[in-house]
Design an enzyme around this catalytic site. Structure first.
Site, PDB file in Angstrom:
ATOM      1  N   GLY A  15       0.840  -1.189   0.000  1.00  0.00           N
ATOM      2  CA  GLY A  15       0.000   0.000   0.000  1.00  0.00           C
ATOM      3  C   GLY A  15       0.876   1.240   0.000  1.00  0.00           C
ATOM      4  O   GLY A  15       2.077   1.167   0.296  1.00  0.00           O
ATOM      5  N   GLN A  17       3.240   9.983   1.242  1.00  0.00           N
ATOM      6  CA  GLN A  17       4.542   9.305   1.237  1.00  0.00           C
ATOM      7  C   GLN A  17       5.384   9.685   0.027  1.00  0.00           C
ATOM      8  O   GLN A  17       6.597   9.498   0.037  1.00  0.00           O
ATOM      9  CB  GLN A  17       4.361   7.779   1.285  1.00  0.00           C
ATOM     10  CG  GLN A  17       3.778   7.295   2.613  1.00  0.00           C
ATOM     11  CD  GLN A  17       3.649   5.794   2.624  1.00  0.00           C
ATOM     12  OE1 GLN A  17       2.677   5.236   2.136  1.00  0.00           O
ATOM     13  NE2 GLN A  17       4.658   5.121   3.173  1.00  0.00           N
ATOM     14  N   CYS A  26       6.439  -0.264   7.023  1.00  0.00           N
ATOM     15  CA  CYS A  26       6.019   0.906   6.264  1.00  0.00           C
ATOM     16  C   CYS A  26       7.180   1.366   5.394  1.00  0.00           C
ATOM     17  O   CYS A  26       8.318   1.402   5.853  1.00  0.00           O
ATOM     18  CB  CYS A  26       5.611   2.011   7.232  1.00  0.00           C
ATOM     19  SG  CYS A  26       5.067   3.514   6.413  1.00  0.00           S
ATOM     20  N   LEU A  27       6.864   1.718   4.143  1.00  0.00           N
ATOM     21  CA  LEU A  27       7.917   2.182   3.228  1.00  0.00           C
ATOM     22  C   LEU A  27       8.562   3.475   3.727  1.00  0.00           C
ATOM     23  O   LEU A  27       9.683   3.782   3.334  1.00  0.00           O
ATOM     24  CB  LEU A  27       7.343   2.373   1.827  1.00  0.00           C
ATOM     25  CG  LEU A  27       6.815   1.086   1.158  1.00  0.00           C
ATOM     26  CD1 LEU A  27       6.098   1.424  -0.141  1.00  0.00           C
ATOM     27  CD2 LEU A  27       7.924   0.076   0.920  1.00  0.00           C
ATOM     28  N   HIS A  80      -4.008   1.307   8.074  1.00  0.00           N
ATOM     29  CA  HIS A  80      -2.638   1.848   8.005  1.00  0.00           C
ATOM     30  C   HIS A  80      -2.560   3.001   6.996  1.00  0.00           C
ATOM     31  O   HIS A  80      -1.982   4.058   7.287  1.00  0.00           O
ATOM     32  CB  HIS A  80      -1.680   0.705   7.614  1.00  0.00           C
ATOM     33  CG  HIS A  80      -0.250   1.112   7.449  1.00  0.00           C
ATOM     34  ND1 HIS A  80       0.761   0.636   8.276  1.00  0.00           N
ATOM     35  CD2 HIS A  80       0.352   1.918   6.538  1.00  0.00           C
ATOM     36  CE1 HIS A  80       1.910   1.176   7.884  1.00  0.00           C
ATOM     37  NE2 HIS A  80       1.703   1.945   6.827  1.00  0.00           N
ATOM     38  N   GLU A  81      -3.168   2.804   5.824  1.00  0.00           N
ATOM     39  CA  GLU A  81      -3.090   3.846   4.775  1.00  0.00           C
ATOM     40  C   GLU A  81      -3.905   5.085   5.154  1.00  0.00           C
ATOM     41  O   GLU A  81      -3.465   6.208   4.909  1.00  0.00           O
ATOM     42  CB  GLU A  81      -3.566   3.304   3.418  1.00  0.00           C
ATOM     43  CG  GLU A  81      -2.744   2.164   2.833  1.00  0.00           C
ATOM     44  CD  GLU A  81      -1.243   2.371   2.897  1.00  0.00           C
ATOM     45  OE1 GLU A  81      -0.769   3.520   2.800  1.00  0.00           O
ATOM     46  OE2 GLU A  81      -0.530   1.365   3.049  1.00  0.00           O
ATOM     47  N   HIS A 111      -2.085   7.298   7.386  1.00  0.00           N
ATOM     48  CA  HIS A 111      -1.093   8.156   6.703  1.00  0.00           C
ATOM     49  C   HIS A 111      -1.684   9.505   6.319  1.00  0.00           C
ATOM     50  O   HIS A 111      -1.032  10.534   6.477  1.00  0.00           O
ATOM     51  CB  HIS A 111      -0.581   7.488   5.419  1.00  0.00           C
ATOM     52  CG  HIS A 111       0.617   6.612   5.616  1.00  0.00           C
ATOM     53  ND1 HIS A 111       1.822   7.088   6.066  1.00  0.00           N
ATOM     54  CD2 HIS A 111       0.799   5.287   5.399  1.00  0.00           C
ATOM     55  CE1 HIS A 111       2.705   6.088   6.115  1.00  0.00           C
ATOM     56  NE2 HIS A 111       2.101   4.974   5.729  1.00  0.00           N
TER      57      HIS A 111
HETATM   58 NI    NI Z   1       3.016   3.126   5.631  1.00  0.00          NI
END
Ligand code: NI
Length: 183
Positions: free
Chosen positions: A47, A52, A100-101, A142-143, A146
């Protein structure tokens, strides 16, 4: 369209509440969504949220294809979700590992609501709604965090279960690909 740089924890944009999308079906929105898919694919993510890649808009994407090598990893449909709303259908807690990226190399045990209903729009302005539980519900929560300026480490209750993935899961170090998703 192109793979964009993913900003990391500490960048102020990741703590900001992102703005809603007001115009759908535009070249600008199409380009953003394409960049997000290119970036997520390049980094093997499950995701990605627009902040991000340093775009403070309420746009998230997610999706995991079924992989016969990792039958325990649940498939999640490839989805574009804009201006999302979540309502909790079962608030009993499910705790599982997240990555997480924007927090590379780390993992933490994060509590999430077990079952949710979510709704929003795709890039054409087409309404979308679904009920999700388990991993699917976790990825969406989670998204959506963000775009509200929240990173998963802020949700960890016991900081002893937050660490570097190579220390937490040394058995995965030598495998060519990890079955664990990064969002
Ligand atoms: Ni993340």
């Amino acid at each position: 369209m192109a793979v964009q740089q993913v900003i990391r924890m500490g960048h102020p944009l990741l703590t900001k509440v992102a703005s809603p999308v007001e115009q759908f079906n535009t070249h600008e929105l199409d380009a953003l969504v394409q960049d997000m898919f290119d970036t997520m694919a390049a980094l093997n993510g499950a995701g990605l949220a627009a902040p991000q890649i340093a775009v403070s808009k309420r746009v998230v994407i997610f999706g995991v294809e079924a992989n016969p090598r990792y039958p325990e990893v649940e498939a999640v449909p490839m989805t574009v979700l804009i201006n999302p709303q979540i309502s909790v259908l079962d608030s009993s807690e499910e705790v599982d590992w997240e990555g997480c990226l924007s927090v590379p190399g780390l993992r933490g045990l994060v509590p999430r609501n077990r079952k949710i209903h979510y709704s929003g729009y795709d890039q054409r302005g087409q309404a979308l709604e679904r009920t999700a539980d388990g991993f699917h519900a976790r990825v969406v929560q989670h998204e959506v965090d963000h775009i509200d300026g929240i990173l998963y480490p802020q949700r960890i209750r016991d900081m002893r279960s937050f660490g570097f993935e190579s220390e937490l899961f040394p058995e995965l170090e030598n495998s060519d690909s990890s079955p664990m998703a990064r969002e």
